[in-house]
Design a protein around this motif. Structure first.
Motif, PDB file in Angstrom:
ATOM      1  N   MET A   1       0.816  -1.179   0.000  1.00 20.62           N
ATOM      2  CA  MET A   1       0.000   0.000   0.000  1.00 20.62           C
ATOM      3  C   MET A   1       0.869   1.255   0.000  1.00 20.62           C
ATOM      4  O   MET A   1       0.552   2.215  -0.676  1.00 20.62           O
ATOM      5  CB  MET A   1      -0.924  -0.025   1.216  1.00 20.62           C
ATOM      6  CG  MET A   1      -1.935   1.072   1.182  1.00 20.62           C
ATOM      7  SD  MET A   1      -3.044   0.927  -0.207  1.00 20.62           S
ATOM      8  CE  MET A   1      -4.516   0.529   0.619  1.00 20.62           C
ATOM      9  N   GLN A   2       1.932   1.229   0.723  1.00 24.33           N
ATOM     10  CA  GLN A   2       2.789   2.409   0.803  1.00 24.33           C
ATOM     11  C   GLN A   2       3.439   2.715  -0.546  1.00 24.33           C
ATOM     12  O   GLN A   2       3.584   3.867  -0.920  1.00 24.33           O
ATOM     13  CB  GLN A   2       3.854   2.207   1.867  1.00 24.33           C
ATOM     14  CG  GLN A   2       4.605   3.469   2.192  1.00 24.33           C
ATOM     15  CD  GLN A   2       5.517   3.296   3.388  1.00 24.33           C
ATOM     16  OE1 GLN A   2       5.759   2.192   3.840  1.00 24.33           O
ATOM     17  NE2 GLN A   2       6.030   4.396   3.886  1.00 24.33           N
ATOM     18  N   ILE A   3       3.802   1.676  -1.301  1.00 20.06           N
ATOM     19  CA  ILE A   3       4.387   1.890  -2.626  1.00 20.06           C
ATOM     20  C   ILE A   3       3.374   2.565  -3.540  1.00 20.06           C
ATOM     21  O   ILE A   3       3.717   3.473  -4.294  1.00 20.06           O
ATOM     22  CB  ILE A   3       4.887   0.560  -3.221  1.00 20.06           C
ATOM     23  CG1 ILE A   3       6.079   0.069  -2.409  1.00 20.06           C
ATOM     24  CG2 ILE A   3       5.262   0.725  -4.686  1.00 20.06           C
ATOM     25  CD1 ILE A   3       6.544  -1.307  -2.766  1.00 20.06           C
ATOM     26  N   ALA A   4       2.123   2.149  -3.461  1.00 22.12           N
ATOM     27  CA  ALA A   4       1.082   2.785  -4.281  1.00 22.12           C
ATOM     28  C   ALA A   4       0.955   4.258  -3.923  1.00 22.12           C
ATOM     29  O   ALA A   4       0.815   5.111  -4.800  1.00 22.12           O
ATOM     30  CB  ALA A   4      -0.247   2.068  -4.078  1.00 22.12           C
ATOM     31  N   ASP A   5       1.024   4.575  -2.641  1.00 25.64           N
ATOM     32  CA  ASP A   5       0.942   5.982  -2.226  1.00 25.64           C
ATOM     33  C   ASP A   5       2.126   6.775  -2.745  1.00 25.64           C
ATOM     34  O   ASP A   5       1.986   7.928  -3.135  1.00 25.64           O
ATOM     35  CB  ASP A   5       0.888   6.092  -0.706  1.00 25.64           C
ATOM     36  CG  ASP A   5      -0.451   5.679  -0.143  1.00 25.64           C
ATOM     37  OD1 ASP A   5      -1.426   5.632  -0.912  1.00 25.64           O
ATOM     38  OD2 ASP A   5      -0.516   5.405   1.060  1.00 25.64           O
ATOM     39  N   LEU A   6       3.296   6.184  -2.752  1.00 24.24           N
ATOM     40  CA  LEU A   6       4.481   6.889  -3.218  1.00 24.24           C
ATOM     41  C   LEU A   6       4.435   7.165  -4.712  1.00 24.24           C
ATOM     42  O   LEU A   6       5.012   8.142  -5.187  1.00 24.24           O
ATOM     43  CB  LEU A   6       5.741   6.092  -2.878  1.00 24.24           C
ATOM     44  CG  LEU A   6       6.086   6.006  -1.397  1.00 24.24           C
ATOM     45  CD1 LEU A   6       7.250   5.035  -1.193  1.00 24.24           C
ATOM     46  CD2 LEU A   6       6.429   7.363  -0.839  1.00 24.24           C
TER      47      LEU A   6
END
Length: 55
Positions: A1-6
């Motif tokens: 999920m964090q990669i998608a946000d980045l």
């Protein structure tokens, strides 16, 4: 999920803040699909910004 946000957040912010350093880094590294498509292909195959447009 964090990669998608980045990756997603800089693209979303690019419409109201085109000088966003994260977006410019992705663009300059040709990591956005729009950078790899021809101008004619962007409307059908490129990033869809319409859901982020202001009415």
């Amino acid at each position: 999920m964090q990669i998608a946000d980045l990756c997603l957040y800089p693209i979303v912010r690019s419409k109201d803040n085109p000088d966003n350093q994260a977006f410019l880094s992705l663009k300059n590294a040709d990591l956005l699909v729009d950078c790899r498509l021809t101008h004619n292909q962007i409307n059908t195959l490129g990033i869809k910004y319409y859901c982020f447009d202001n009415p």
